[in-house]
Design a protein around this motif. Structure first.
Motif, PDB file in Angstrom:
ATOM      1  N   ARG A   1       0.836  -1.208   0.000  1.00  0.00           N
ATOM      2  CA  ARG A   1       0.000   0.000   0.000  1.00  0.00           C
ATOM      3  C   ARG A   1       0.869   1.254   0.000  1.00  0.00           C
ATOM      4  O   ARG A   1       0.578   2.231  -0.711  1.00  0.00           O
ATOM      5  CB  ARG A   1      -0.910  -0.030   1.227  1.00  0.00           C
ATOM      6  CG  ARG A   1      -1.975   1.047   1.258  1.00  0.00           C
ATOM      7  CD  ARG A   1      -2.868   0.828   2.469  1.00  0.00           C
ATOM      8  NE  ARG A   1      -3.897   1.854   2.566  1.00  0.00           N
ATOM      9  CZ  ARG A   1      -4.776   1.939   3.561  1.00  0.00           C
ATOM     10  NH1 ARG A   1      -4.739   1.035   4.525  1.00  0.00           N
ATOM     11  NH2 ARG A   1      -5.673   2.898   3.583  1.00  0.00           N
ATOM     12  N   SER A   2       1.932   1.247   0.782  1.00  0.00           N
ATOM     13  CA  SER A   2       2.853   2.391   0.806  1.00  0.00           C
ATOM     14  C   SER A   2       3.574   2.538  -0.525  1.00  0.00           C
ATOM     15  O   SER A   2       3.803   3.654  -1.003  1.00  0.00           O
ATOM     16  CB  SER A   2       3.872   2.225   1.941  1.00  0.00           C
ATOM     17  OG  SER A   2       3.241   2.275   3.206  1.00  0.00           O
ATOM     18  N   ALA A   3       3.962   1.402  -1.126  1.00  0.00           N
ATOM     19  CA  ALA A   3       4.647   1.445  -2.426  1.00  0.00           C
ATOM     20  C   ALA A   3       3.749   2.058  -3.490  1.00  0.00           C
ATOM     21  O   ALA A   3       4.200   2.860  -4.317  1.00  0.00           O
ATOM     22  CB  ALA A   3       5.083   0.043  -2.824  1.00  0.00           C
ATOM     23  N   ALA A   4       2.464   1.682  -3.469  1.00  0.00           N
ATOM     24  CA  ALA A   4       1.521   2.266  -4.425  1.00  0.00           C
ATOM     25  C   ALA A   4       1.310   3.746  -4.132  1.00  0.00           C
ATOM     26  O   ALA A   4       1.261   4.572  -5.044  1.00  0.00           O
ATOM     27  CB  ALA A   4       0.196   1.513  -4.364  1.00  0.00           C
ATOM     28  N   GLY A   5       1.206   4.097  -2.848  1.00  0.00           N
ATOM     29  CA  GLY A   5       0.990   5.490  -2.477  1.00  0.00           C
ATOM     30  C   GLY A   5       2.163   6.385  -2.829  1.00  0.00           C
ATOM     31  O   GLY A   5       1.983   7.529  -3.249  1.00  0.00           O
ATOM     32  N   ALA A   6       3.366   5.861  -2.670  1.00  0.00           N
ATOM     33  CA  ALA A   6       4.555   6.649  -3.011  1.00  0.00           C
ATOM     34  C   ALA A   6       4.773   6.720  -4.512  1.00  0.00           C
ATOM     35  O   ALA A   6       5.434   7.637  -5.001  1.00  0.00           O
ATOM     36  CB  ALA A   6       5.789   6.047  -2.334  1.00  0.00           C
ATOM     37  N   GLY A   7       4.230   5.743  -5.252  1.00  0.00           N
ATOM     38  CA  GLY A   7       4.381   5.732  -6.704  1.00  0.00           C
ATOM     39  C   GLY A   7       5.532   4.885  -7.196  1.00  0.00           C
ATOM     40  O   GLY A   7       6.146   5.219  -8.217  1.00  0.00           O
ATOM     41  N   CYS A   8       5.853   3.814  -6.481  1.00  0.00           N
ATOM     42  CA  CYS A   8       6.955   2.941  -6.919  1.00  0.00           C
ATOM     43  C   CYS A   8       6.690   2.403  -8.324  1.00  0.00           C
ATOM     44  O   CYS A   8       5.556   2.114  -8.709  1.00  0.00           O
ATOM     45  CB  CYS A   8       7.117   1.767  -5.958  1.00  0.00           C
ATOM     46  SG  CYS A   8       7.974   2.183  -4.437  1.00  0.00           S
TER      47      CYS A   8
ATOM     48  N   ALA B   1       9.136   1.347   8.367  1.00  0.00           N
ATOM     49  CA  ALA B   1      10.430   1.717   7.803  1.00  0.00           C
ATOM     50  C   ALA B   1      10.329   1.892   6.288  1.00  0.00           C
ATOM     51  O   ALA B   1      10.903   2.821   5.717  1.00  0.00           O
ATOM     52  CB  ALA B   1      11.472   0.652   8.143  1.00  0.00           C
ATOM     53  N   ALA B   2       9.598   0.987   5.636  1.00  0.00           N
ATOM     54  CA  ALA B   2       9.422   1.094   4.182  1.00  0.00           C
ATOM     55  C   ALA B   2       8.735   2.401   3.814  1.00  0.00           C
ATOM     56  O   ALA B   2       9.144   3.091   2.870  1.00  0.00           O
ATOM     57  CB  ALA B   2       8.616  -0.102   3.665  1.00  0.00           C
ATOM     58  N   ALA B   3       7.681   2.753   4.552  1.00  0.00           N
ATOM     59  CA  ALA B   3       6.956   3.994   4.260  1.00  0.00           C
ATOM     60  C   ALA B   3       7.853   5.213   4.451  1.00  0.00           C
ATOM     61  O   ALA B   3       7.865   6.133   3.613  1.00  0.00           O
ATOM     62  CB  ALA B   3       5.719   4.095   5.156  1.00  0.00           C
ATOM     63  N   VAL B   4       8.621   5.230   5.529  1.00  0.00           N
ATOM     64  CA  VAL B   4       9.511   6.369   5.794  1.00  0.00           C
ATOM     65  C   VAL B   4      10.518   6.538   4.667  1.00  0.00           C
ATOM     66  O   VAL B   4      10.717   7.638   4.132  1.00  0.00           O
ATOM     67  CB  VAL B   4      10.227   6.179   7.146  1.00  0.00           C
ATOM     68  CG1 VAL B   4      11.335   7.212   7.318  1.00  0.00           C
ATOM     69  CG2 VAL B   4       9.240   6.277   8.302  1.00  0.00           C
ATOM     70  N   VAL B   5      11.156   5.439   4.267  1.00  0.00           N
ATOM     71  CA  VAL B   5      12.196   5.502   3.246  1.00  0.00           C
ATOM     72  C   VAL B   5      11.612   5.864   1.880  1.00  0.00           C
ATOM     73  O   VAL B   5      12.154   6.708   1.152  1.00  0.00           O
ATOM     74  CB  VAL B   5      12.958   4.158   3.179  1.00  0.00           C
ATOM     75  CG1 VAL B   5      13.875   4.126   1.963  1.00  0.00           C
ATOM     76  CG2 VAL B   5      13.763   3.940   4.447  1.00  0.00           C
ATOM     77  N   LEU B   6      10.482   5.244   1.513  1.00  0.00           N
ATOM     78  CA  LEU B   6       9.899   5.485   0.190  1.00  0.00           C
ATOM     79  C   LEU B   6       9.407   6.925   0.044  1.00  0.00           C
ATOM     80  O   LEU B   6       9.647   7.571  -0.984  1.00  0.00           O
ATOM     81  CB  LEU B   6       8.745   4.518  -0.064  1.00  0.00           C
ATOM     82  CG  LEU B   6       9.131   3.051  -0.269  1.00  0.00           C
ATOM     83  CD1 LEU B   6       7.877   2.190  -0.427  1.00  0.00           C
ATOM     84  CD2 LEU B   6      10.030   2.893  -1.498  1.00  0.00           C
ATOM     85  N   PHE B   7       8.742   7.440   1.067  1.00  0.00           N
ATOM     86  CA  PHE B   7       8.231   8.805   0.939  1.00  0.00           C
ATOM     87  C   PHE B   7       9.339   9.845   1.062  1.00  0.00           C
ATOM     88  O   PHE B   7       9.221  10.941   0.511  1.00  0.00           O
ATOM     89  CB  PHE B   7       7.108   9.049   1.950  1.00  0.00           C
ATOM     90  CG  PHE B   7       5.783   8.515   1.469  1.00  0.00           C
ATOM     91  CD1 PHE B   7       4.963   9.281   0.665  1.00  0.00           C
ATOM     92  CD2 PHE B   7       5.382   7.231   1.786  1.00  0.00           C
ATOM     93  CE1 PHE B   7       3.755   8.794   0.192  1.00  0.00           C
ATOM     94  CE2 PHE B   7       4.183   6.720   1.319  1.00  0.00           C
ATOM     95  CZ  PHE B   7       3.360   7.499   0.519  1.00  0.00           C
ATOM     96  N   GLU B   8      10.424   9.503   1.746  1.00  0.00           N
ATOM     97  CA  GLU B   8      11.583  10.385   1.723  1.00  0.00           C
ATOM     98  C   GLU B   8      12.201  10.391   0.327  1.00  0.00           C
ATOM     99  O   GLU B   8      12.601  11.445  -0.185  1.00  0.00           O
ATOM    100  CB  GLU B   8      12.623   9.946   2.755  1.00  0.00           C
ATOM    101  CG  GLU B   8      13.971  10.654   2.640  1.00  0.00           C
ATOM    102  CD  GLU B   8      13.899  12.160   2.793  1.00  0.00           C
ATOM    103  OE1 GLU B   8      14.839  12.844   2.354  1.00  0.00           O
ATOM    104  OE2 GLU B   8      12.900  12.670   3.355  1.00  0.00           O
ATOM    105  N   GLY B   9      12.263   9.218  -0.299  1.00  0.00           N
ATOM    106  CA  GLY B   9      12.751   9.154  -1.671  1.00  0.00           C
ATOM    107  C   GLY B   9      11.890   9.972  -2.614  1.00  0.00           C
ATOM    108  O   GLY B   9      12.396  10.689  -3.492  1.00  0.00           O
ATOM    109  N   LYS B  10      10.589   9.901  -2.415  1.00  0.00           N
ATOM    110  CA  LYS B  10       9.675  10.697  -3.239  1.00  0.00           C
ATOM    111  C   LYS B  10       9.896  12.186  -3.014  1.00  0.00           C
ATOM    112  O   LYS B  10       9.911  12.975  -3.961  1.00  0.00           O
ATOM    113  CB  LYS B  10       8.229  10.318  -2.907  1.00  0.00           C
ATOM    114  CG  LYS B  10       7.188  11.082  -3.712  1.00  0.00           C
ATOM    115  CD  LYS B  10       5.789  10.585  -3.394  1.00  0.00           C
ATOM    116  CE  LYS B  10       4.763  11.295  -4.270  1.00  0.00           C
ATOM    117  NZ  LYS B  10       3.397  10.787  -4.048  1.00  0.00           N
TER     118      LYS B  10
END
Length: 324
Positions: free
Chosen positions: A123-130, A296-305
């Motif tokens: 869900r976080s990956a989809a939200g961040a736009g991976c 942790a995945a959400a923090v890292v992915l949205f920081e990358g975004k």
């Protein structure tokens, strides 16, 4: 047979079927091009919000709500269960809004075995736009009902490639992709003001009591892991560490998130080392063991975004003509 599809990964894989329950999930699947084989419904009203053309291609079976309730593991079933052919990510039609907001970031899941965590990560990956999500062998089946529920439709918004050997992972990455891993921090790693060197901190991808951080010198590990897998005769490579908020997103890029129980595999560290990647650290208050892997995945992915969007805005400003 319906219950077996829901409960047995072996049955799902052998017969190429998955079970989806509820209006939203079934509608998302149909709109993405997933092939519906059989739809069980308790009242005709349940069919009104679903694409009529897709329903005509499937077997529609009206059953008692009590039957669906006995098949479902939900506390409050919606009275709608669909049996689909196992979706192929290469044949899915993902939403235009998702594709238009896709980022050049690939997420790699390593030993994520908790269904709720994997669903939340998707869900976080989809939200961040991976761009896509890769699941290595050892991860829980993404089509397990608990993963599907936690994913909230993410399965039909971002491509998911599952059950990969580490040898095949590079073939699913863009050419020249740099791989980073979310990992605990070594004692002595450079820290920013306000954080104590050598404190208990990490991203949650590797609990400190399960696997020691990567040493400054290579160290041999057993030829096989607890699951009988591993790279024989290999050594854990040295990887530098940096805080997650420091600049690291230089497309194309991939990030590995490990599970809390088994942590990152040596294969993940070798892949990162071979591409010039580093370990990303989320500093936490001393005494806190680690973050949940999904957090942790959400923090890292949205920081990358955030880093990508900031760089895009800077590039746009540089393109504006100078008025003088």
């Amino acid at each position: 047979k319906v219950v077996t599809i829901a409960k047995s990964r072996k049955f799902r894989d052998h017969h190429g079927k998955v079970l989806l329950e509820g209006h939203r999930l079934i509608k998302d699947a149909l709109e993405a091009g997933a092939v519906l084989q059989t739809l069980f419904f308790s009242t005709v009203g349940h069919l009104k919000e679903l694409p009529e053309a897709e329903l005509k291609r499937a077997d529609l079976v009206k059953v008692k709500f009590e039957d669906i309730k006995s098949w479902s593991d939900l506390i409050t079933p919606q009275g709608l269960i669909g049996i689909f052919s196992k979706p192929d990510h290469a044949k899915m039609a993902y939403p235009a809004a998702q594709l238009n907001n896709s980022l050049p970031v690939v997420l790699i899941c390593d030993n994520i075995r908790d269904p709720g965590n994997l669903g939340t990560i998707l869900r976080s990956a989809a939200g961040a736009g991976c761009e896509k999500v890769l699941l290595t062998k050892g991860c829980v089946d993404p089509w397990e009902p608990k993963v599907l529920r936690a994913g909230m439709g993410a399965h039909f918004r971002v491509p998911i490639v599952a059950n990969l050997d580490w040898e095949s992972v590079p073939s699913h990455l863009p050419a020249g992709a740099r791989v980073w891993v979310a990992d605990n921090k070594d004692p002595g790693t450079r820290t920013e003001p306000g954080f104590t060197s050598g404190s208990a901190s990490g991203s949650g991808a590797v609990p400190r009591n399960v696997r020691a951080p990567v040493k400054s010198q290579p160290e041999a590990h057993p030829s096989e892991s607890e699951d009988g897998e591993g790279t024989a005769g290999a050594c854990i490579p040295e990887l530098a560490a940096q805080c997650y908020y420091e600049n690291w997103v230089q497309p194309p890029v991939a990030v590995v998130i490990g599970g809390e129980t088994h942590g990152l595999s040596p294969d993940a560290l070798h892949l990162a080392a071979s591409t010039g990647g580093r370990r990303l650290v989320i500093p936490v208050v001393p005494g806190v063991d680690s973050l949940n892997s999904a957090i942790a995945a959400a923090v890292v992915l949205f920081e990358g975004k955030r880093q990508l969007l900031r760089r895009h805005k800077q590039d746009e400003r540089q393109k504006l003509p100078v008025v003088g």
